[in-house]
Motif scaffolding. Structure first.
Motif, PDB file in Angstrom:
ATOM      1  N   LYS A 170     -20.900 -63.397 -47.157  1.00  0.00           N
ATOM      2  CA  LYS A 170     -20.805 -64.134 -48.418  1.00  0.00           C
ATOM      3  C   LYS A 170     -19.642 -65.120 -48.351  1.00  0.00           C
ATOM      4  O   LYS A 170     -18.524 -64.770 -47.974  1.00  0.00           O
ATOM      5  N   ASN A 171     -19.908 -66.365 -48.711  1.00  0.00           N
ATOM      6  CA  ASN A 171     -18.898 -67.431 -48.733  1.00  0.00           C
ATOM      7  C   ASN A 171     -18.218 -67.634 -47.373  1.00  0.00           C
ATOM      8  O   ASN A 171     -17.035 -68.003 -47.304  1.00  0.00           O
ATOM      9  N   VAL A 172     -18.962 -67.416 -46.306  1.00  0.00           N
ATOM     10  CA  VAL A 172     -18.433 -67.580 -44.958  1.00  0.00           C
ATOM     11  C   VAL A 172     -18.593 -69.017 -44.460  1.00  0.00           C
ATOM     12  O   VAL A 172     -17.817 -69.487 -43.633  1.00  0.00           O
ATOM     13  N   PHE A 173     -19.607 -69.722 -44.986  1.00  0.00           N
ATOM     14  CA  PHE A 173     -19.941 -71.046 -44.470  1.00  0.00           C
ATOM     15  C   PHE A 173     -19.646 -72.130 -45.504  1.00  0.00           C
ATOM     16  O   PHE A 173     -19.623 -71.876 -46.708  1.00  0.00           O
ATOM     17  N   GLU A 174     -19.460 -73.354 -45.012  1.00  0.00           N
ATOM     18  CA  GLU A 174     -19.381 -74.511 -45.885  1.00  0.00           C
ATOM     19  C   GLU A 174     -19.918 -75.726 -45.125  1.00  0.00           C
ATOM     20  O   GLU A 174     -20.004 -75.717 -43.893  1.00  0.00           O
ATOM     21  N   VAL A 175     -20.299 -76.749 -45.878  1.00  0.00           N
ATOM     22  CA  VAL A 175     -20.812 -77.972 -45.267  1.00  0.00           C
ATOM     23  C   VAL A 175     -19.854 -79.113 -45.568  1.00  0.00           C
ATOM     24  O   VAL A 175     -19.365 -79.254 -46.690  1.00  0.00           O
ATOM     25  N   ASN A 176     -19.516 -79.895 -44.540  1.00  0.00           N
ATOM     26  CA  ASN A 176     -18.726 -81.108 -44.774  1.00  0.00           C
ATOM     27  C   ASN A 176     -19.654 -82.313 -44.670  1.00  0.00           C
ATOM     28  O   ASN A 176     -20.687 -82.273 -44.016  1.00  0.00           O
ATOM     29  N   HIS A 177     -19.311 -83.367 -45.338  1.00  0.00           N
ATOM     30  CA  HIS A 177     -20.118 -84.585 -45.374  1.00  0.00           C
ATOM     31  C   HIS A 177     -21.600 -84.285 -45.661  1.00  0.00           C
ATOM     32  O   HIS A 177     -22.485 -84.661 -44.886  1.00  0.00           O
ATOM     33  N   PRO A 178     -21.874 -83.623 -46.789  1.00  0.00           N
ATOM     34  CA  PRO A 178     -23.266 -83.289 -47.112  1.00  0.00           C
ATOM     35  C   PRO A 178     -24.163 -84.513 -47.232  1.00  0.00           C
ATOM     36  O   PRO A 178     -25.371 -84.416 -47.034  1.00  0.00           O
ATOM     37  N   GLU A 179     -23.556 -85.678 -47.519  1.00  0.00           N
ATOM     38  CA  GLU A 179     -24.364 -86.893 -47.668  1.00  0.00           C
ATOM     39  C   GLU A 179     -25.084 -87.265 -46.373  1.00  0.00           C
ATOM     40  O   GLU A 179     -26.106 -87.955 -46.399  1.00  0.00           O
ATOM     41  N   GLU A 180     -24.584 -86.770 -45.231  1.00  0.00           N
ATOM     42  CA  GLU A 180     -25.228 -87.069 -43.949  1.00  0.00           C
ATOM     43  C   GLU A 180     -26.617 -86.443 -43.855  1.00  0.00           C
ATOM     44  O   GLU A 180     -27.455 -86.896 -43.067  1.00  0.00           O
ATOM     45  N   TRP A 181     -26.827 -85.391 -44.637  1.00  0.00           N
ATOM     46  CA  TRP A 181     -28.115 -84.679 -44.569  1.00  0.00           C
ATOM     47  C   TRP A 181     -28.946 -84.839 -45.841  1.00  0.00           C
ATOM     48  O   TRP A 181     -29.928 -84.134 -46.024  1.00  0.00           O
ATOM     49  N   TYR A 182     -28.555 -85.746 -46.734  1.00  0.00           N
ATOM     50  CA  TYR A 182     -29.341 -85.943 -47.952  1.00  0.00           C
ATOM     51  C   TYR A 182     -30.796 -86.255 -47.603  1.00  0.00           C
ATOM     52  O   TYR A 182     -31.084 -87.080 -46.734  1.00  0.00           O
ATOM     53  N   ARG A 183     -31.686 -85.552 -48.296  1.00  0.00           N
ATOM     54  CA  ARG A 183     -33.135 -85.752 -48.168  1.00  0.00           C
ATOM     55  C   ARG A 183     -33.652 -85.537 -46.740  1.00  0.00           C
ATOM     56  O   ARG A 183     -34.715 -86.034 -46.380  1.00  0.00           O
ATOM     57  N   LYS A 184     -32.911 -84.777 -45.944  1.00  0.00           N
ATOM     58  CA  LYS A 184     -33.353 -84.430 -44.600  1.00  0.00           C
ATOM     59  C   LYS A 184     -34.085 -83.088 -44.602  1.00  0.00           C
ATOM     60  O   LYS A 184     -33.868 -82.254 -45.484  1.00  0.00           O
ATOM     61  N   HIS A 185     -34.943 -82.909 -43.615  1.00  0.00           N
ATOM     62  CA  HIS A 185     -35.556 -81.600 -43.386  1.00  0.00           C
ATOM     63  C   HIS A 185     -34.763 -80.928 -42.273  1.00  0.00           C
ATOM     64  O   HIS A 185     -34.786 -81.362 -41.125  1.00  0.00           O
ATOM     65  N   ILE A 186     -34.020 -79.871 -42.636  1.00  0.00           N
ATOM     66  CA  ILE A 186     -33.088 -79.191 -41.742  1.00  0.00           C
ATOM     67  C   ILE A 186     -33.728 -77.911 -41.213  1.00  0.00           C
ATOM     68  O   ILE A 186     -34.242 -77.103 -41.989  1.00  0.00           O
ATOM     69  N   LEU A 187     -33.683 -77.715 -39.900  1.00  0.00           N
ATOM     70  CA  LEU A 187     -34.129 -76.462 -39.292  1.00  0.00           C
ATOM     71  C   LEU A 187     -32.898 -75.657 -38.892  1.00  0.00           C
ATOM     72  O   LEU A 187     -32.176 -76.016 -37.951  1.00  0.00           O
ATOM     73  N   LEU A 188     -32.618 -74.572 -39.627  1.00  0.00           N
ATOM     74  CA  LEU A 188     -31.513 -73.680 -39.289  1.00  0.00           C
ATOM     75  C   LEU A 188     -31.959 -72.733 -38.178  1.00  0.00           C
ATOM     76  O   LEU A 188     -33.064 -72.197 -38.225  1.00  0.00           O
ATOM     77  N   VAL A 189     -31.070 -72.497 -37.219  1.00  0.00           N
ATOM     78  CA  VAL A 189     -31.421 -71.708 -36.039  1.00  0.00           C
ATOM     79  C   VAL A 189     -30.425 -70.568 -35.845  1.00  0.00           C
ATOM     80  O   VAL A 189     -29.211 -70.771 -35.901  1.00  0.00           O
ATOM     81  N   ASP A 190     -30.964 -69.355 -35.602  1.00  0.00           N
ATOM     82  CA  ASP A 190     -30.133 -68.197 -35.281  1.00  0.00           C
ATOM     83  C   ASP A 190     -30.787 -67.450 -34.122  1.00  0.00           C
ATOM     84  O   ASP A 190     -31.915 -67.760 -33.739  1.00  0.00           O
ATOM     85  N   ASP A 191     -30.076 -66.448 -33.592  1.00  0.00           N
ATOM     86  CA  ASP A 191     -30.659 -65.711 -32.475  1.00  0.00           C
ATOM     87  C   ASP A 191     -31.590 -64.605 -32.955  1.00  0.00           C
ATOM     88  O   ASP A 191     -32.736 -64.524 -32.508  1.00  0.00           O
ATOM     89  N   ILE A 192     -31.122 -63.761 -33.881  1.00  0.00           N
ATOM     90  CA  ILE A 192     -31.933 -62.639 -34.360  1.00  0.00           C
ATOM     91  C   ILE A 192     -31.849 -62.562 -35.879  1.00  0.00           C
ATOM     92  O   ILE A 192     -30.766 -62.677 -36.446  1.00  0.00           O
ATOM     93  N   ILE A 193     -32.983 -62.365 -36.526  1.00  0.00           N
ATOM     94  CA  ILE A 193     -33.026 -62.122 -37.965  1.00  0.00           C
ATOM     95  C   ILE A 193     -33.266 -60.638 -38.199  1.00  0.00           C
ATOM     96  O   ILE A 193     -34.257 -60.077 -37.712  1.00  0.00           O
ATOM     97  N   THR A 194     -32.354 -60.005 -38.914  1.00  0.00           N
ATOM     98  CA  THR A 194     -32.546 -58.602 -39.312  1.00  0.00           C
ATOM     99  C   THR A 194     -32.805 -58.570 -40.822  1.00  0.00           C
ATOM    100  O   THR A 194     -33.923 -58.460 -41.265  1.00  0.00           O
ATOM    101  N   THR A 195     -31.754 -58.713 -41.611  1.00  0.00           N
ATOM    102  CA  THR A 195     -31.935 -58.797 -43.064  1.00  0.00           C
ATOM    103  C   THR A 195     -32.059 -60.243 -43.537  1.00  0.00           C
ATOM    104  O   THR A 195     -32.443 -60.489 -44.669  1.00  0.00           O
ATOM    105  N   GLY A 196     -31.688 -61.185 -42.680  1.00  0.00           N
ATOM    106  CA  GLY A 196     -31.693 -62.595 -43.078  1.00  0.00           C
ATOM    107  C   GLY A 196     -30.429 -63.027 -43.791  1.00  0.00           C
ATOM    108  O   GLY A 196     -30.324 -64.178 -44.239  1.00  0.00           O
ATOM    109  N   ALA A 197     -29.427 -62.129 -43.872  1.00  0.00           N
ATOM    110  CA  ALA A 197     -28.231 -62.414 -44.661  1.00  0.00           C
ATOM    111  C   ALA A 197     -27.454 -63.625 -44.152  1.00  0.00           C
ATOM    112  O   ALA A 197     -26.956 -64.427 -44.940  1.00  0.00           O
ATOM    113  N   THR A 198     -27.337 -63.763 -42.839  1.00  0.00           N
ATOM    114  CA  THR A 198     -26.574 -64.885 -42.290  1.00  0.00           C
ATOM    115  C   THR A 198     -27.221 -66.214 -42.658  1.00  0.00           C
ATOM    116  O   THR A 198     -26.550 -67.149 -43.120  1.00  0.00           O
TER     117      THR A 198
END
Length: 225
Positions: A170-198
């Motif tokens: 919880k509250n571990v991540f933040e985004v800088n310069h969010p305007e760089e990704w406005y109206r973009k389709h973002i694919l988030l990538v991780d190695d393993i999904i267990t609960t999906g919490a990350t």
């Protein structure tokens, strides 16, 4: 000469193979695909469907303990002989298979879940970034690891269970310069999904990114959780 004294072995079965092969052909064919590339409302997407700007989600392989895929992903991340190229190789294979079903159509940027700088220094690499780079190189979609940041060095998720996983990220991540990704389709990538919490915590951090769509991809997904 090095291969003569220190031969490279398949991380799944231990068979000696050329290092450039990464995983032997028999093990690659036998790894348990989820077939989620073309399955909507799959068990990966179930974790995220309540999010209003969620796109699609998929995991490449089913992850189970004491199996070849666990051995491969463990060798990818841990120990003196950790080999992040395993993640890169698997991601390229996944991309080749998933492109047949147009999974990456409309994706603008591929974003790995970040490591804290302290942990990155200790490990020497971010395994999610290697996976994201494999997807990027195979699809031609750019990877961006500069805007989504991990600002707190939390405990390893593998050390936590149940709701403690949610609290841990919880509250571990933040985004800088969010305007760089406005109206973009973002694919988030991780190695393993267990609960999906990350990934859920990453998505929460991306709220300042106006008009974006967020999809998710992981190499492995536990069958239950």
């Amino acid at each position: 000469m090095k291969e003569l004294f220190f031969p490279y072995c398949c991380p799944c079965c231990g068979k000696v193979i050329p290092a450039q092969q990464v995983i032997c052909g028999a093990c690659m064919d036998a790894l348990p695909r989820t077939e989620q590339a073309y399955q909507r409302e799959n068990i990966t997407e179930e974790k995220f469907v309540k999010i209003s700007n969620f796109g699609i989600g998929a995991s490449f392989l089913f992850f189970e303990k004491d199996t070849p895929i666990q051995r491969a992903l463990h060798q990818m991340k841990y120990g003196l002989a950790a080999n992040p190229n395993i993640g890169y190789h698997l991601a390229r294979v996944a991309a080749a298979e998933y492109m047949e079903y147009d999974f990456f159509d409309g994706i603008d940027v591929i974003v790995p879940t970040p490591l804290h700088q302290k942990r990155l220094h200790e490990r020497g690499f971010n395994q999610a970034e290697w996976i994201a780079k494999g997807l990027s190189d195979a699809t031609g979609i750019p990877m961006d690891s500069s805007h989504l940041l991990r600002i707190r060095n939390n405990n390893h998720q593998a050390q936590e269970t149940g709701r403690l996983r949610e609290a841990n990220v919880k509250n571990v991540f933040e985004v800088n310069h969010p305007e760089e990704w406005y109206r973009k389709h973002i694919l988030l990538v991780d190695d393993i999904i267990t609960t999906g919490a990350t990934l859920l915590s990453c998505i929460e951090a991306l709220k300042p990114v106006r008009g974006c769509t967020i999809s998710v991809f992981a190499l492995g997904k536990t069958r239950k959780k």
